[in-house]
Design a protein around this motif. Structure first.
Motif, PDB file in Angstrom:
ATOM      1  N   HIS A 311       0.826  -1.200   0.000  1.00 54.84           N
ATOM      2  CA  HIS A 311       0.000   0.000   0.000  1.00 54.84           C
ATOM      3  C   HIS A 311       0.868   1.260   0.000  1.00 54.84           C
ATOM      4  CE1 HIS A 311      -3.894  -1.902   0.369  1.00 54.84           C
ATOM      5  NE2 HIS A 311      -3.386  -2.727   1.264  1.00 54.84           N
ATOM      6  N   SER A 312       0.347   2.302  -0.630  1.00 55.81           N
ATOM      7  CA  SER A 312       1.108   3.539  -0.798  1.00 55.81           C
ATOM      8  C   SER A 312       0.924   4.492   0.375  1.00 55.81           C
ATOM      9  CB  SER A 312       0.666   4.253  -2.078  1.00 55.81           C
ATOM     10  OG  SER A 312      -0.659   4.754  -1.940  1.00 55.81           O
ATOM     11  N   ALA A 313       1.881   5.415   0.506  1.00 57.69           N
ATOM     12  CA  ALA A 313       1.857   6.386   1.596  1.00 57.69           C
ATOM     13  C   ALA A 313       0.707   7.381   1.442  1.00 57.69           C
ATOM     14  CB  ALA A 313       3.192   7.120   1.668  1.00 57.69           C
ATOM     15  N   ALA A 314       0.627   8.053   0.293  1.00 56.20           N
ATOM     16  CA  ALA A 314      -0.398   9.079   0.111  1.00 56.20           C
ATOM     17  C   ALA A 314      -1.793   8.471   0.038  1.00 56.20           C
ATOM     18  CB  ALA A 314      -0.114   9.893  -1.149  1.00 56.20           C
ATOM     19  N   GLY A 315      -1.927   7.334  -0.640  1.00 56.60           N
ATOM     20  CA  GLY A 315      -3.233   6.698  -0.748  1.00 56.60           C
ATOM     21  C   GLY A 315      -3.776   6.286   0.604  1.00 56.60           C
ATOM     22  N   THR A 316      -2.931   5.671   1.426  1.00 57.02           N
ATOM     23  CA  THR A 316      -3.339   5.273   2.771  1.00 57.02           C
ATOM     24  C   THR A 316      -3.692   6.495   3.608  1.00 57.02           C
ATOM     25  OG1 THR A 316      -1.914   3.311   2.672  1.00 57.02           O
ATOM     26  CG2 THR A 316      -2.610   4.061   4.856  1.00 57.02           C
ATOM     27  N   LEU A 317      -2.843   7.506   3.567  1.00 59.30           N
ATOM     28  CA  LEU A 317      -3.031   8.695   4.395  1.00 59.30           C
ATOM     29  C   LEU A 317      -4.334   9.417   4.075  1.00 59.30           C
ATOM     30  CD1 LEU A 317      -1.900  10.728   6.488  1.00 59.30           C
ATOM     31  CD2 LEU A 317      -0.785  11.892   4.560  1.00 59.30           C
ATOM     32  N   ILE A 318      -4.552   9.732   2.806  1.00 59.94           N
ATOM     33  CA  ILE A 318      -5.728  10.541   2.470  1.00 59.94           C
ATOM     34  C   ILE A 318      -7.021   9.759   2.652  1.00 59.94           C
ATOM     35  CG2 ILE A 318      -5.823  10.059  -0.020  1.00 59.94           C
ATOM     36  CD1 ILE A 318      -6.393  13.128  -0.335  1.00 59.94           C
ATOM     37  N   GLN A 319      -6.984   8.465   2.399  1.00 63.11           N
ATOM     38  CA  GLN A 319      -8.188   7.657   2.596  1.00 63.11           C
ATOM     39  C   GLN A 319      -8.532   7.576   4.080  1.00 63.11           C
ATOM     40  OE1 GLN A 319     -10.481   6.650   0.759  1.00 63.11           O
ATOM     41  NE2 GLN A 319     -11.194   4.582   1.164  1.00 63.11           N
ATOM     42  N   HIS A 320      -7.535   7.356   4.938  1.00 61.51           N
ATOM     43  CA  HIS A 320      -7.797   7.286   6.371  1.00 61.51           C
ATOM     44  C   HIS A 320      -8.256   8.631   6.917  1.00 61.51           C
ATOM     45  CE1 HIS A 320      -5.170   3.452   7.141  1.00 61.51           C
ATOM     46  NE2 HIS A 320      -6.209   3.232   6.363  1.00 61.51           N
ATOM     47  N   LYS A 321      -7.657   9.719   6.454  1.00 56.98           N
ATOM     48  CA  LYS A 321      -8.076  11.042   6.926  1.00 56.98           C
ATOM     49  C   LYS A 321      -9.508  11.343   6.484  1.00 56.98           C
ATOM     50  CE  LYS A 321      -5.118  14.554   7.098  1.00 56.98           C
ATOM     51  NZ  LYS A 321      -4.736  14.791   8.498  1.00 56.98           N
ATOM     52  N   LYS A 322      -9.854  10.958   5.271  1.00 54.57           N
ATOM     53  CA  LYS A 322     -11.243  11.119   4.814  1.00 54.57           C
ATOM     54  C   LYS A 322     -12.195  10.361   5.728  1.00 54.57           C
ATOM     55  CE  LYS A 322     -13.212   8.283   2.239  1.00 54.57           C
ATOM     56  NZ  LYS A 322     -13.534   7.285   1.185  1.00 54.57           N
ATOM     57  N   GLU A 323     -11.847   9.118   6.050  1.00 54.37           N
ATOM     58  CA  GLU A 323     -12.729   8.291   6.873  1.00 54.37           C
ATOM     59  C   GLU A 323     -12.797   8.783   8.308  1.00 54.37           C
ATOM     60  OE1 GLU A 323     -12.140   4.286   4.128  1.00 54.37           O
ATOM     61  OE2 GLU A 323     -11.018   4.477   6.010  1.00 54.37           O
ATOM     62  N   HIS A 324     -11.664   9.144   8.879  1.00 53.41           N
ATOM     63  CA  HIS A 324     -11.655   9.596  10.274  1.00 53.41           C
ATOM     64  C   HIS A 324     -12.352  10.940  10.442  1.00 53.41           C
ATOM     65  CE1 HIS A 324      -7.909   6.904  10.973  1.00 53.41           C
ATOM     66  NE2 HIS A 324      -9.005   6.275  11.288  1.00 53.41           N
ATOM     67  N   ILE A 325     -12.008  11.903   9.593  1.00 52.05           N
ATOM     68  CA  ILE A 325     -12.489  13.271   9.793  1.00 52.05           C
ATOM     69  C   ILE A 325     -13.897  13.467   9.248  1.00 52.05           C
ATOM     70  CG2 ILE A 325     -12.058  15.695   9.198  1.00 52.05           C
ATOM     71  CD1 ILE A 325      -9.040  15.016   9.285  1.00 52.05           C
ATOM     72  N   LEU A 326     -14.190  12.943   8.049  1.00 51.74           N
ATOM     73  CA  LEU A 326     -15.503  13.146   7.448  1.00 51.74           C
ATOM     74  C   LEU A 326     -16.511  12.094   7.910  1.00 51.74           C
ATOM     75  CD1 LEU A 326     -14.591  14.133   3.765  1.00 51.74           C
ATOM     76  CD2 LEU A 326     -14.961  15.609   5.739  1.00 51.74           C
ATOM     77  N   HIS A 327     -16.176  10.824   7.768  1.00 55.37           N
ATOM     78  CA  HIS A 327     -17.142   9.770   8.074  1.00 55.37           C
ATOM     79  C   HIS A 327     -17.302   9.515   9.574  1.00 55.37           C
ATOM     80  CE1 HIS A 327     -18.321   8.289   4.094  1.00 55.37           C
ATOM     81  NE2 HIS A 327     -17.097   8.607   3.694  1.00 55.37           N
ATOM     82  N   CYS A 328     -16.197   9.583  10.317  1.00 53.97           N
ATOM     83  CA  CYS A 328     -16.254   9.286  11.753  1.00 53.97           C
ATOM     84  C   CYS A 328     -16.355  10.547  12.612  1.00 53.97           C
ATOM     85  CB  CYS A 328     -15.026   8.482  12.180  1.00 53.97           C
ATOM     86  SG  CYS A 328     -14.837   6.911  11.315  1.00 53.97           S
ATOM     87  N   ASP A 329     -16.218  11.703  11.991  1.00 51.92           N
ATOM     88  CA  ASP A 329     -16.334  12.989  12.687  1.00 51.92           C
ATOM     89  C   ASP A 329     -15.382  13.082  13.883  1.00 51.92           C
ATOM     90  OD1 ASP A 329     -17.510  15.511  12.515  1.00 51.92           O
ATOM     91  OD2 ASP A 329     -18.964  15.061  14.089  1.00 51.92           O
ATOM     92  N   ILE A 330     -14.173  12.565  13.703  1.00 51.74           N
ATOM     93  CA  ILE A 330     -13.176  12.619  14.774  1.00 51.74           C
ATOM     94  C   ILE A 330     -12.593  14.025  14.871  1.00 51.74           C
ATOM     95  CG2 ILE A 330     -10.851  11.823  15.414  1.00 51.74           C
ATOM     96  CD1 ILE A 330     -11.653   9.065  14.405  1.00 51.74           C
ATOM     97  N   ARG A 331     -12.488  14.527  16.113  1.00 47.32           N
ATOM     98  CA  ARG A 331     -11.954  15.862  16.373  1.00 47.32           C
ATOM     99  C   ARG A 331     -10.683  15.744  17.219  1.00 47.32           C
ATOM    100  NH1 ARG A 331     -16.328  19.512  15.157  1.00 47.32           N
ATOM    101  NH2 ARG A 331     -17.926  18.219  14.166  1.00 47.32           N
ATOM    102  N   PRO A 332      -9.835  16.782  17.191  1.00 48.30           N
ATOM    103  CA  PRO A 332      -8.662  16.786  18.076  1.00 48.30           C
ATOM    104  C   PRO A 332      -9.102  16.601  19.530  1.00 48.30           C
ATOM    105  CG  PRO A 332      -8.497  18.560  16.472  1.00 48.30           C
ATOM    106  CD  PRO A 332      -9.870  17.970  16.314  1.00 48.30           C
ATOM    107  N   GLY A 333      -8.392  15.723  20.212  1.00 51.14           N
ATOM    108  CA  GLY A 333      -8.729  15.446  21.604  1.00 51.14           C
ATOM    109  C   GLY A 333      -9.651  14.261  21.793  1.00 51.14           C
ATOM    110  N   ASP A 334     -10.283  13.774  20.718  1.00 49.44           N
ATOM    111  CA  ASP A 334     -11.066  12.548  20.826  1.00 49.44           C
ATOM    112  C   ASP A 334     -10.128  11.386  21.135  1.00 49.44           C
ATOM    113  OD1 ASP A 334     -13.549  13.631  20.434  1.00 49.44           O
ATOM    114  OD2 ASP A 334     -13.650  13.179  18.295  1.00 49.44           O
TER     115      ASP A 334
END
Length: 691
Positions: A311-334
């Motif tokens: 798996h690639s660095a950028a592909g893994t990073l942006i997909q996980h950030k999309k899922e965490h921040i947009l889909h899971c609504d994770i905020r700093p401090g969670d």
């Protein structure tokens, strides 16, 4: 027990079609990061996207604009911006190069999350074990990664070298992984509960330069030395330059003596760090192309050698950030805990939450120790966990035992919980109902699906949509998924089909690692995903998209589909009925199709593992047939029901249906070492010979 009040759907008052109910809606969906993202897209592009369905259709219809907006909105740190997101009209295979021209580093994005003000003295990681918890601040994590990186440099580790961990789920594993990725080396992890043969099946293929190991592990209250396993693994790795042992279990012997490394030596971690040529040097991050390899994960290997998926660095990073921040609504401090091992893709998914400013909880041990069924709920309470992830099997165990942690006499405070995530196998509708009666009704129960192949999700949680019993909430943004018939034609919503993806996405594997040649690895890659349907990713799951809700229902694995008289259905439908009606009587089950060369049709065979003291008699078998016929159909009724004594599973707890099916059909197979209890397959062989 808390009561769930049915909601109205499409003007009806029965709660949901086909007996399902709307169990949750976000109290203020417009406050979510996904809603903020939607407003931003509307303003920038002059659109009028009103709901999730609108946003999803735009995300798969304008791929380049969507992923470019995700890059900006979620915050990607890069020393050089990309020239283009993805070539226009790119096909899904060969894999297109997303964000070509950019330069970035995965570890930098996790250690220094973009656009976030984080107190360096706040916890980045909390190690949780059966005997206590320990906080590691952001400052401490960065310093530990710096020292480990310098030591790896001193031992000759360079870009694209492989660095492996035979490690439990603790901070040292994260440190070693981030140190490797800061250099541009490729990380691979294998859990210490994995047998030696299974470890070598994986690591021999990729030839790591450095191997990190634990001195011992603690599980279910007992200490287990790693020495003998490590000795055998080292003996099987011919090109290894250094072995490094962490003192994972304190006051337990560090047995580095007698451990022979092929072309170097075995170190304690303390001495390994001291061996760095200059421990005062700053931490630097290699700036690498977006498709630079980051991780190697492995296919299950249940019926042969596991495939090495890169798996690639950028592909893994942006997909996980999309899922965490947009889909899971994770905020700093969670605070997120996902109960996982270092082998499973959910470990990689969990660690990426650092890039969202989230505190990551690493639990290493049994989920039922030291406080029995309340061990995980107590951890949620005591650490104020906001996002808790686990397997469907764990939740079904709590359901069968009727554990209600917030009720007397336990009276736990689980008010910190915003979400529970479940994956590994389909989550039964009855378990949805249980979770919303046993845990806070305000949480988002996210049944999710994806896998090792994409190191992320196809079906995801969503703050803009309700949760319906038995359904994954939505198709993930940017993931053009559908259900296909065997002839390769999309089936209408409401009908069953094979899960496919029809357009490229950034977290596609870049290739399969092959010691033979790069072209050989690419050939295996093509065979794995693109042979069933030309030009379309075939994921291997059997699914249904519901008509009214667009939710995703997981029905089983495509290669395990049951086909009596040509009617196709998934084993999950059978398991759901058993859990709903026979919990407390049946401990577990495995359902497969049997069609030998001499058979004119397939027979559905259901094996039952009984709860202690319960009998698998004709009365029970009759009740099972009756309930399946009533709730599903006559076609679903198993032709054979019999008792077994063990269910074969992988290290992630997935049932090994394919191996059992092949054995019952009279096929000779080589069972991979990833089957944790493969000795029980001999019972199925004997059964097949006599039935």
């Amino acid at each position: 027990m808390g009561e769930i009040i049915p909601q109205v759907l499409n003007g009806t008052t029965n709660g949901l079609h086909k007996g399902k109910r709307e169990l949750w809606t976000h109290p203020d969906p417009e406050s979510s990061r996904m809603a903020e993202f939607k407003r931003r897209v509307n303003q920038k592009y002059g659109l009028k996207l009103e709901n999730y369905d609108d946003l999803y259709k735009w995300s798969i219809g304008d791929t380049g604009s969507f992923w470019g907006e995700v890059w900006d909105f979620t915050g990607i740190t890069a020393s050089k911006h990309y020239d283009e997101v993805v070539p226009k009209g790119a096909s899904i295979f060969p894999r297109p190069d997303f964000f070509a021209g950019s330069r970035l580093n995965f570890a930098e994005n996790l250690l220094y999350p973009a656009n976030l003000k984080i107190d360096e003295n706040s916890p980045a990681i909390i190690e949780a074990t059966e005997i206590g918890n320990h906080e590691i601040t952001w400052a401490e994590l960065r310093e530990r990664v710096r020292k480990c990186t310098l030591a790896l440099h001193s031992h000759g580790v360079v870009e694209s070298d492989r660095v492996a961990g035979f490690l439990g789920n603790h901070a040292n594993a994260v440190v070693a992984m981030l140190a490797a990725s800061s250099i541009g080396a490729v990380w691979t992890g294998v859990s210490p509960d994995t047998g030696v043969t299974a470890v070598l099946e994986r690591l021999v293929q990729i030839q790591p330069k450095v191997l990190f190991v634990d001195n011992a592990v603690i599980y279910n209250g007992k200490k287990h030395s790693s020495h003998q396993k490590v000795k055998e693994i080292l003996a099987g790795l011919k090109g290894l330059k250094a072995g490094v042992m962490f003192e994972t279990v304190k006051s337990f012997e560090m047995e580095v003596e007698g451990l022979e490394v092929a072309e170097g030596k075995q170190w304690t971690y303390e001495d390994f760090v001291k061996s760095a040529s200059d421990l005062s040097s700053p931490l630097t991050f290699a700036q690498l192309p977006p498709s630079h390899p980051l991780y190697i994960l492995y296919s299950s290997g249940t019926t042969g050698a596991p495939k090495c998926i890169v798996h690639s660095a950028a592909g893994t990073l942006i997909q996980h950030k999309k899922e965490h921040i947009l889909h899971c609504d994770i905020r700093p401090g969670d605070r997120m805990l996902y109960f996982t091992t270092t082998t499973w893709m959910m470990w990689h998914w969990l660690i990426s939450a650092l890039s969202a400013g989230c505190t990551v909880i690493l639990y290493d041990g049994s989920p039922f120790h030291p406080h029995g069924d309340l061990s995980m709920p107590l951890l949620i309470q005591n650490l104020k966990i906001t996002h808790f992830g686990t397997s469907a099997k764990y939740l079904s165990i709590l359901e069968q035992k009727r554990i209600f942690p917030m009720e007397a006499p336990h009276n736990l405070d689980l008010s910190s919980l915003k979400a529970i995530y479940s994956t590994g196998s389909p989550l039964a509708p009855s378990t949805f109902e249980y979770v919303y009666s046993a845990f806070p009704s305000s949480l988002n129960l996210g049944s999710i699906t994806g896998g090792t192949d994409i190191i992320s999700l196809f079906g995801a949680p969503c703050p803009l949509l309700p949760v319906y019993s038995g359904e994954i909430q939505c198709s993930g943004l940017g993931m053009a998924i559908a259900a296909f018939s065997p002839s390769g034609v999309p089936v209408p919503d409401g009908e069953d089909g094979d899960l496919v993806c029809t357009a490229p996405f950034p977290c596609q594997p870049i290739y399969f690692f092959s010691s033979i040649s790069h072209s050989a690895g690419l050939q295996k890659y093509r065979e794995a995903y693109f042979e069933t349907f030309e030009g379309v990713w075939h994921h291997g799951d059997f699914v249904r998209f519901e008509k009214e809700t667009k939710g995703l229902v997981m029905l089983g694995r495509s290669d395990g589909i049951l086909k009596p008289s040509g009617v196709r259905f998934g084993s999950a439908e059978i398991y759901n009925v058993l859990l709903r009606h026979f919990g407390g009587v049946i401990s577990d089950a495995i359902c497969v199709g049997r069609r030998r060369e001499t058979d004119t049709d397939e027979t559905v065979v259901l094996f039952l593992k009984m709860e202690e003291g319960k009998a698998c008699d004709e009365s029970l078998k009759g009740d099972i047939r009756s309930v399946i016929r009533k709730e599903l159909s006559a076609r679903h009724v198993p032709g054979v029901i019999d008792e077994c004594f063990e269910i074969p599973i992988t290290g992630n707890g997935k049932k090994v249906e394919i191996a059992v099916k092949q054995i019952l059909c009279g096929m000779k197979i080589k069972v991979g070492a990833s089957v944790m209890n493969k000795e029980c397959l001999e019972w199925y062989r004997e059964w097949a010979e006599t039935h």
